[in-house]
Scaffold this active site. Sequence first.
Site, PDB file in Angstrom:
ATOM      1  CG  ASN A   9       9.317 -14.398  70.415  1.00  0.00           C
ATOM      2  OD1 ASN A   9       8.878 -14.262  69.266  1.00  0.00           O
ATOM      3  ND2 ASN A   9      10.511 -13.955  70.781  1.00  0.00           N
ATOM      4  CD1 TRP A  10       4.627 -18.920  68.930  1.00  0.00           C
ATOM      5  CD2 TRP A  10       3.318 -18.796  67.117  1.00  0.00           C
ATOM      6  NE1 TRP A  10       3.375 -19.389  69.272  1.00  0.00           N
ATOM      7  CE2 TRP A  10       2.555 -19.327  68.186  1.00  0.00           C
ATOM      8  CE3 TRP A  10       2.694 -18.622  65.872  1.00  0.00           C
ATOM      9  CZ2 TRP A  10       1.206 -19.684  68.040  1.00  0.00           C
ATOM     10  CZ3 TRP A  10       1.355 -18.967  65.727  1.00  0.00           C
ATOM     11  CH2 TRP A  10       0.623 -19.500  66.798  1.00  0.00           C
ATOM     12  CE  LYS A  11      12.904 -16.678  70.107  1.00  0.00           C
ATOM     13  NZ  LYS A  11      14.241 -16.798  70.618  1.00  0.00           N
ATOM     14  CG  HIS A  95      13.389 -10.828  71.698  1.00  0.00           C
ATOM     15  ND1 HIS A  95      14.549 -11.424  71.263  1.00  0.00           N
ATOM     16  CD2 HIS A  95      12.716 -11.775  72.392  1.00  0.00           C
ATOM     17  CE1 HIS A  95      14.573 -12.682  71.681  1.00  0.00           C
ATOM     18  NE2 HIS A  95      13.472 -12.919  72.368  1.00  0.00           N
ATOM     19  CD  GLU A  97      16.081 -14.101  69.176  1.00  0.00           C
ATOM     20  OE1 GLU A  97      15.034 -13.950  68.522  1.00  0.00           O
ATOM     21  OE2 GLU A  97      16.285 -15.102  69.894  1.00  0.00           O
ATOM     22  CD  GLU A 167      12.898 -13.001  76.776  1.00  0.00           C
ATOM     23  OE1 GLU A 167      12.303 -14.075  76.721  1.00  0.00           O
ATOM     24  OE2 GLU A 167      13.186 -12.338  75.772  1.00  0.00           O
ATOM     25  N   GLY A 173      17.250 -19.588  74.018  1.00  0.00           N
ATOM     26  CA  GLY A 173      17.492 -20.537  72.942  1.00  0.00           C
ATOM     27  C   GLY A 173      18.705 -21.425  73.167  1.00  0.00           C
ATOM     28  CB  SER A 212      16.158 -22.334  78.182  1.00  0.00           C
ATOM     29  OG  SER A 212      17.016 -22.009  77.101  1.00  0.00           O
ATOM     30  N   GLY A 233      10.084 -19.039  73.978  1.00  0.00           N
ATOM     31  CA  GLY A 233      10.455 -19.130  72.568  1.00  0.00           C
ATOM     32  C   GLY A 233      10.245 -20.543  72.060  1.00  0.00           C
ATOM     33  N   GLY A 234      11.304 -21.334  72.067  1.00  0.00           N
ATOM     34  CA  GLY A 234      11.277 -22.675  71.476  1.00  0.00           C
ATOM     35  C   GLY A 234      10.094 -23.526  71.918  1.00  0.00           C
TER      36      GLY A 234
HETATM   37  C1  PEP Z   1      12.757 -15.765  73.743  1.00  0.00           C
HETATM   38  O1  PEP Z   1      13.289 -15.689  72.653  1.00  0.00           O
HETATM   39  O2  PEP Z   1      12.091 -14.806  74.174  1.00  0.00           O
HETATM   40  C2  PEP Z   1      12.932 -16.987  74.504  1.00  0.00           C
HETATM   41  C3  PEP Z   1      12.663 -16.958  75.781  1.00  0.00           C
HETATM   42  O3  PEP Z   1      13.396 -18.077  73.811  1.00  0.00           O
HETATM   43  P1  PEP Z   1      13.627 -19.558  74.389  1.00  0.00           P
HETATM   44  O4  PEP Z   1      12.432 -19.906  75.236  1.00  0.00           O
HETATM   45  O5  PEP Z   1      13.733 -20.419  73.178  1.00  0.00           O
HETATM   46  O6  PEP Z   1      14.868 -19.514  75.194  1.00  0.00           O
END
Ligand code: PEP
Length: 250
Positions: A9-11, A95, A97, A167, A173, A212, A233-234
């Site tokens: 997920n490149w957000k 998601h 967010e 999640e 994040g 994470s 994500g990151g």
């Molecule tokens: C996400 O936003 O779906 C996610 C898992 O982010 P991160 O890996 O950065 O925690």
Amino acid sequence: MRQVMVAGNWKMNGSSDSVKELISGIKDGMASVTKAAVVVCPPAVYIACVSGAADGSAIKVGGQNICDEDGGAFTGEISADMLKDTGCEYAIVGHSERRALYGETDALVAKRFAAARRNGIIPIFCIGETLEERESGVTNDVCARQIDAVIDLEGVAALADSVIAYEPVWAIGTGKVATPEQAQEVHAFIRGKIAALDAGVAEGLQILYGGSMNPGNAKELIGQPDIDGGLIGGASLKAEDFLAICQAAE
Ligand code: PEP
């Protein structure tokens, strides 16, 4: 046997140049990924560019959201047909967010899920509890409520063509990853809940962990019996790290 999936997920990150570099780096490393299904979810304006660049590889592309309506006066929204037209096979739905920052309710998320399915897009349906909810001991209740919104609208069979991403919001994040045991416990609860309605759907359902996940912790997480991969994500923003997570699934 369920196939492992690693989805990035490149957000809201990247530029025309950086997304081209990222997808080409992932594509170059795909020879070492033989087992995992690999999906990337770029910002909407870059989907077509990324789909074009991923062409000829096993990389699949997804949207980060999908409109619950199929077309018309819905300013700022992106329909299932638009996602398909630009090369998407998947869409992230619900998601945390979107839920926390943009007010998406369980009911709206369920409608977005339904729009994906009726139009042939595979939803990556995100659920998970906040820190406060975990500390109050209601993690399973929250996940059950979020899943029930979809089951009530679409029926349990709809989950057969879908992916769930568990999640925990406190792990997204933050660098605070759930332990493999904590994640497995919730994944087993989710699968058990669905198995109570349809054992076949539950057995085939891919349930990803997100929060994470990185090259250092992916193998142990994905090694748990009910964890079928990750939503990243990151760590999906660096080709090397994303590929290392894909390789952890080998
Ligand atoms: C996400 O936003 O779906 C996610 C898992 O982010 P991160 O890996 O950065 O925690």
